[in-house]
Design a protein around this motif. Structure first.
Motif, PDB file in Angstrom:
ATOM      1  N   GLY A  58      15.707  -7.046  12.916  1.00 29.06           N
ATOM      2  CA  GLY A  58      14.030  -6.541  12.064  1.00 29.06           C
ATOM      3  C   GLY A  58      13.706  -5.069  12.986  1.00 29.06           C
ATOM      4  O   GLY A  58      12.770  -5.473  12.519  1.00 29.06           O
ATOM      5  N   ILE A  59      13.544  -6.029  13.903  1.00 28.14           N
ATOM      6  CA  ILE A  59      12.782  -5.198  15.029  1.00 28.14           C
ATOM      7  C   ILE A  59      13.260  -4.543  15.962  1.00 28.14           C
ATOM      8  O   ILE A  59      12.442  -3.301  16.638  1.00 28.14           O
ATOM      9  CB  ILE A  59      11.864  -6.405  16.291  1.00 28.14           C
ATOM     10  N   VAL A  60      14.126  -3.973  17.095  1.00 31.50           N
ATOM     11  CA  VAL A  60      14.846  -2.853  16.457  1.00 31.50           C
ATOM     12  C   VAL A  60      14.496  -1.846  16.483  1.00 31.50           C
ATOM     13  O   VAL A  60      14.556  -1.616  15.673  1.00 31.50           O
ATOM     14  CB  VAL A  60      16.543  -3.278  17.568  1.00 31.50           C
ATOM     15  N   GLY A  66       9.672   3.881  13.712  1.00 35.61           N
ATOM     16  CA  GLY A  66      10.062   2.537  12.993  1.00 35.61           C
ATOM     17  C   GLY A  66      11.031   2.733  12.073  1.00 35.61           C
ATOM     18  O   GLY A  66      11.631   1.960  10.943  1.00 35.61           O
ATOM     19  N   SER A 155      15.500   4.738   8.069  1.00 37.19           N
ATOM     20  CA  SER A 155      15.764   3.271   7.676  1.00 37.19           C
ATOM     21  C   SER A 155      14.474   2.996   7.214  1.00 37.19           C
ATOM     22  O   SER A 155      13.487   3.692   7.683  1.00 37.19           O
ATOM     23  CB  SER A 155      16.776   3.075   8.334  1.00 37.19           C
ATOM     24  N   GLY A 156      14.615   1.555   6.617  1.00 41.60           N
ATOM     25  CA  GLY A 156      13.695   0.985   6.055  1.00 41.60           C
ATOM     26  C   GLY A 156      12.569   1.905   5.327  1.00 41.60           C
ATOM     27  O   GLY A 156      12.796   2.495   4.121  1.00 41.60           O
ATOM     28  N   SER A 157      11.239   1.622   5.376  1.00 51.19           N
ATOM     29  CA  SER A 157      10.464   1.894   3.840  1.00 51.19           C
ATOM     30  C   SER A 157       9.810   3.661   4.039  1.00 51.19           C
ATOM     31  O   SER A 157       8.339   3.609   4.188  1.00 51.19           O
ATOM     32  CB  SER A 157       9.209   1.048   3.601  1.00 51.19           C
ATOM     33  N   GLU A 192       7.065  11.420   7.566  1.00 51.37           N
ATOM     34  CA  GLU A 192       7.286  10.833   6.740  1.00 51.37           C
ATOM     35  C   GLU A 192       8.527   9.775   6.786  1.00 51.37           C
ATOM     36  O   GLU A 192       8.899   8.529   6.613  1.00 51.37           O
ATOM     37  CB  GLU A 192       7.627  11.126   5.259  1.00 51.37           C
ATOM     38  N   ARG A 195       7.964   7.263  10.293  1.00 48.72           N
ATOM     39  CA  ARG A 195       6.915   6.876  11.068  1.00 48.72           C
ATOM     40  C   ARG A 195       7.366   5.777   8.901  1.00 48.72           C
ATOM     41  O   ARG A 195       6.511   6.819   7.847  1.00 48.72           O
ATOM     42  CB  ARG A 195       6.036   6.760  10.584  1.00 48.72           C
ATOM     43  N   PRO A 196       7.592   4.307   9.066  1.00 46.73           N
ATOM     44  CA  PRO A 196       7.875   4.398   7.536  1.00 46.73           C
ATOM     45  C   PRO A 196       6.424   3.591   6.618  1.00 46.73           C
ATOM     46  O   PRO A 196       5.499   3.326   7.675  1.00 46.73           O
ATOM     47  CB  PRO A 196       9.166   2.999   7.153  1.00 46.73           C
ATOM     48  N   ALA A 197       6.522   4.234   5.771  1.00 48.43           N
ATOM     49  CA  ALA A 197       4.769   3.764   5.400  1.00 48.43           C
ATOM     50  C   ALA A 197       4.615   3.873   3.494  1.00 48.43           C
ATOM     51  O   ALA A 197       3.025   3.605   3.278  1.00 48.43           O
ATOM     52  CB  ALA A 197       3.998   5.082   5.708  1.00 48.43           C
ATOM     53  N   PHE A 198       5.835   3.589   3.146  1.00 49.60           N
ATOM     54  CA  PHE A 198       5.967   3.644   1.448  1.00 49.60           C
ATOM     55  C   PHE A 198       6.642   1.834   1.175  1.00 49.60           C
ATOM     56  O   PHE A 198       6.187   1.436   1.848  1.00 49.60           O
ATOM     57  CB  PHE A 198       7.175   4.789   1.383  1.00 49.60           C
ATOM     58  N   PRO A 199       6.086   2.010  -0.206  1.00 48.13           N
ATOM     59  CA  PRO A 199       6.474   0.955  -0.436  1.00 48.13           C
ATOM     60  C   PRO A 199       7.615   0.519  -0.108  1.00 48.13           C
ATOM     61  O   PRO A 199       8.564  -0.536  -0.052  1.00 48.13           O
ATOM     62  CB  PRO A 199       5.964   0.485  -2.380  1.00 48.13           C
ATOM     63  N   TYR A 200       9.290   1.886  -0.350  1.00 49.07           N
ATOM     64  CA  TYR A 200      10.461   0.901  -0.012  1.00 49.07           C
ATOM     65  C   TYR A 200      10.789   2.475   0.308  1.00 49.07           C
ATOM     66  O   TYR A 200       9.959   4.065   0.326  1.00 49.07           O
ATOM     67  CB  TYR A 200      10.902   1.059  -1.073  1.00 49.07           C
TER      68      TYR A 200
END
Lengths: 399, 81
Positions: A58-60, A66, A155-157, A192, A195-200
């Motif tokens: 989850g970190i790489v 992000g 990827s991610g939120s 956006e 840099r993940p800043a959303f709920p999902y």
């Protein structure tokens, strides 16, 4: 170079038959890549024992971003050291997936140098997927990709890499320039995206016409589907030609129209466009005779998603028609309002479609300042205990 | 008087540090907290720039565990050598 490929009797079964096999591809890569060789070994063990031996990392990622890297570690690193780290990189594809053969060679060269050499063209979001990389190779891959003008995707939120059909570049039905919009949104929303800043996650998919070749109605939080709002263009001579060549227009076209808006008297076709559902069926069956209208734009639909968490949703109509022309201000203003509300009130891992279901469509529309329209009503009069503000105001006036 | 990006970044860093190992914070958690603490001295845009600053200088990292979070850099449990 791998000295010897592992024995893979179970995987070998998947090479039988006339279709291309991913096993054959991995075996070819394994002749040059120890990572691919160990991937074969672990996969064979997984098939034998019916257990997936991957751990999620989850970190790489690369510095400052992000998203775009999905961490994977083997749960059997001693047995398969080549895939001890096997991270995935998502690379932002060009709009419409157009490449020169030269740019593909460069991407593959970078990946053979730093990764497993295995790719997945393309992922379901649309990105180029580079499979299998060690943590310390992520930054060098990123640096080299930047030199050939490629960037990591989402990827991610965060905003996932926007994707589209080939639109006006290859298709006569495109009602707006999907590729231009995709490129513009990708550039405009770089923050956006990285840099993940959303709920999902949040996905845009652009389809040029209601054929919806990128399946945006099922796979994107905001589906932008090309449409027209005037009359279907009819070439009467071409209709006659279809009939003369044996097409059963009544059976193949008229009877299949969901709006029941086409009439065929044996000589001439007429369409009551006010009942047209824009399904494209008649146009697809008689492409030489029928074309979308001339007043073109897009329909915006919101909320679709794959089954993770709450189950699969299809998108629902949000705006029945909007002109899609640079600089796309009206669209971007609406997107910003949706994101502001969803980011403020959405729960962790709640897609915007789920959010709308939780807060209710009317509350959502109020907040984003969009007027409700009949197309949004799935089941009229389903609930007799719904009252409308106007009626309440009228009642108060009566008093 | 508006807060500087550095001041907000420091306040966010302290929040992340205190929460490390206890609660995973999302970027919006940090933004909401800053707006609650500083009121009109900050806005969402400034807070986003503060997050960017934290990430770009390596004081914090984005992590993904079912959703995206902001944490202090650390070795994750799943990592292999």
């Amino acid at each position: 170079m791998a000295d010897q490929l592992p024995s893979t009797p179970k995987l070998d079964e998947l090479e039988k038959g006339k279709w291309p096999s991913f096993v054959t591809e991995i075996k070819m890569a394994a002749k040059r890549s120890p990572m691919a060789a160990d991937l074969l070994g672990q996969l064979e063990q997984s098939y034998r024992e019916k257990i997936g031996y991957w751990k999620h990392g989850g970190i790489v990622g690369v510095m400052g971003y992000g998203g775009g890297v999905i961490g994977r570690y083997s749960a059997l690193p001693k047995e398969y050291p080549g895939i001890s780290h096997f991270h995935t990189m998502r690379i932002n594809q060009p709009a419409g997936w157009f490449y020169t053969s030269d740019s593909l060679r460069k991407i593959c060269d970078i990946w053979e140098k730093h990764g497993s050499g295995l790719t997945n063209m393309h992922g379901s979001t649309g990105d180029i997927i580079l499979l299998g990389c060690r943590t310390e190779e992520l930054e060098p891959v990123f640096d080299e990709l930047q030199k050939i003008d490629f960037d990591i995707g989402g990827s991610g939120s965060d905003l996932r890499t926007p994707s589209c059909c080939c639109g006006m570049a290859r298709c006569e039905w495109a009602c707006y320039d999907t590729m231009a919009l995709t490129h513009d949104l990708t550039m405009h929303y770089q923050d956006e995206l990285h840099r993940p800043a959303f709920p999902y996650k949040f996905k845009f998919k652009m389809s040029g016409c209601p054929n919806d070749c990128v399946a945006s109605i099922a796979r994107s939080d905001l589906s932008i589907i090309g449409i027209w709002r005037d009359e279907i263009q009819i070439d009467k001579a071409a209709v006659t030609e279809y009939a003369e060549k044996g097409m059963d227009i009544q059976s193949d076209v008229v009877n299949n129209c969901p709006g029941k808006c086409i009439n065929w008297d044996g000589k001439e076709i007429t369409i009551d466009d006010s009942f047209c559902r824009h399904c494209m069926h008649c146009i697809n069956v008689m492409p030489k005779a029928l074309r979308p209208g001339k007043d073109r734009g897009a329909m915006l639909l919101i909320g679709s998603k794959a089954p993770i968490i709450e189950g699969a949703f299809l998108s629902s109509i949000l705006v029945p028609f909007i002109k899609i022309e640079p600089p796309y201000t009206e669209l971007k203003d609406l997107v910003d309002k949706i994101w502001d509300l969803w980011c403020e009130e959405g729960k962790n891992r709640e897609r915007v479609g789920e959010f709308i279901q939780r807060v209710g469509l009317s509350a959502f529309l109020d907040e984003i300042e969009v007027e409700p329209i009949p197309e949004m009503v799935a089941h009229p009069r389903e609930n007799p205990y719904v009252f409308y503000e106007d009626y309440e105001d009228d009642d108060e006036d009566d008093k | 008087m508006a807060k500087s990006i550095e001041e907000v970044a420091d306040a966010m860093f302290n929040m992340v540090k205190e929460a490390q190992g206890v609660k995973k914070l999302k970027p919006m958690d940090l933004i909401k907290a800053m707006i609650q603490i500083y009121g009109e001295e900050v806005d969402k845009k400034l807070c986003k720039m503060a997050i960017k600053e934290l990430i770009n200088n390596g004081r914090c990292v984005y992590t993904y565990f079912g959703g995206s979070f902001i944490e202090l850099p650390h070795r994750e449990g799943a990592a292999n050598d």
